[in-house]
Design a protein around this motif. Sequence first.
Motif, short mmCIF file in Angstrom:
data_model
loop_
_atom_site.label_atom_id
_atom_site.label_comp_id
_atom_site.label_asym_id
_atom_site.label_seq_id
_atom_site.Cartn_x
_atom_site.Cartn_y
_atom_site.Cartn_z
N ARG A 161 0.83 -1.22 0.00
CA ARG A 161 0.00 0.00 0.00
C ARG A 161 0.87 1.27 0.00
O ARG A 161 0.61 2.21 0.74
N GLU A 192 -5.63 -3.25 6.80
CA GLU A 192 -5.45 -3.26 5.35
C GLU A 192 -4.02 -3.64 4.96
O GLU A 192 -3.80 -4.30 3.95
N VAL A 205 -3.71 -7.55 5.11
CA VAL A 205 -4.33 -8.21 3.96
C VAL A 205 -3.49 -7.99 2.70
O VAL A 205 -3.26 -8.93 1.92
N ALA A 206 -3.01 -6.76 2.50
CA ALA A 206 -2.19 -6.47 1.32
C ALA A 206 -0.86 -7.21 1.37
O ALA A 206 -0.34 -7.67 0.34
N LEU A 241 -0.37 -10.17 2.78
CA LEU A 241 -0.67 -11.56 2.41
C LEU A 241 -0.77 -11.69 0.89
O LEU A 241 -0.27 -12.66 0.31
N ASP A 242 -1.39 -10.71 0.25
CA ASP A 242 -1.49 -10.74 -1.21
C ASP A 242 -0.09 -10.66 -1.84
O ASP A 242 0.22 -11.40 -2.77
N SER A 243 0.74 -9.76 -1.32
CA SER A 243 2.10 -9.58 -1.88
C SER A 243 2.93 -10.84 -1.73
O SER A 243 3.78 -11.14 -2.59
N SER A 290 1.67 -13.84 -1.67
CA SER A 290 0.89 -14.94 -2.27
C SER A 290 0.45 -15.96 -1.23
O SER A 290 0.49 -17.18 -1.45
N LYS A 331 -2.73 -17.28 0.71
CA LYS A 331 -4.19 -17.23 0.66
C LYS A 331 -4.82 -17.24 2.05
O LYS A 331 -5.78 -16.52 2.32
N LYS A 332 -4.27 -18.11 2.93
CA LYS A 332 -4.80 -18.21 4.30
C LYS A 332 -3.62 -18.30 5.25
O LYS A 332 -2.60 -18.92 4.94
N HIS A 344 -12.16 -10.35 7.37
CA HIS A 344 -11.70 -11.18 6.25
C HIS A 344 -11.52 -12.63 6.72
O HIS A 344 -10.41 -13.18 6.65
N ARG A 375 -9.40 -15.34 4.97
CA ARG A 375 -7.95 -15.24 4.87
C ARG A 375 -7.23 -15.81 6.09
O ARG A 375 -6.00 -15.87 6.11
#
Length: 313
Positions: free
Chosen positions: A12, A82, A85-86, A88-90, A92, A94-95, A115, A118
């Motif tokens: 972010r 936030e 969560v971001a 975790l996305d970066s 890769s 998922k949970k 969430h 996740r």
Amino acid sequence: MENIKQSHVEVRGLKLHVAEIGSGPKSVLFLHGFPEIWYTWRHQMIAVANAGYRAIAIDFRGYGLSEQPSEPEKGTFHDLVEDIVALLDSLSIKKVFLVGKDFGAIPAYLVAAVHPERVIAVVTLGVPFVVPGPSAVQNHLLPKGFYVTRWQEPGRAEADFGRFDVKSVIRNIYTLFSRSEVPVASDDQEIMDLFNPSTPLPPWFSEEDLATYASLYEKSGFKFALQVPYRSLTVDMGINDPKVTIPALLIMGEKDYVIKFPGMEDYIRSGTVKHFVPELEITFLPEGTHFVHEQLPEKVNPLVINFLDKQSF
């Protein structure tokens, strides 16, 4: 410790400092409190990595080696949620398993509430389920010298801390907050004045540990740390009837001063907290202080690993 890898991950618009060890298929993300930093999880990271997990610990934005937001005085817990969560996305992921200590418990539970897809399960230490908002901490039921009240007052902690070097501030807080009494200053004192210079460091916290903490806070200072958690603790998150429906574990030291917050012990022991976290397991460690994970890793680590191992992925 030398096997823990250090890196920065863009999240972010800010580069967050990430420490990591292990390469298992399941990931555990550790979230620190104050005056802690990623390093507070050194014992747990190595233990869960040895148990087959990927262990990750971050410095929250504005802390340690992570970048400062442009307007730290506007930070809230929403930013931390936030960011997680971001991140975790970066990475890769998922949970994830979330493990939070002190105020790090708050975003851990909030991510699980907002969430749930996740998060596999949540472990918190020293702080049960609490949502930021006007009633998060009952300041009015404690003397006006209560440390949270003092630190919520703009400029006051800055002036108090500013009388000392960073290393002394960390030493003072770690030593003071290892006691079972709630830190409360009298009218003619600041919180730092509660520290007796003749008091040694806790036996489980070495000069080397202190130097590591100090070096990280010398980089970041305390500006964002005073905003989140303390000055944003009363900011409503806008979540109606939050529930954490995944498995959760709360580890509390019997000598943790947080238990003496108004209503806190009854909230935990009566099971009222399970209204918000129905699948919550609670474990008390008789000798544990607020820093139970650093003080008693030989007891905390098996509790955490056994809990993680029980969860289906």
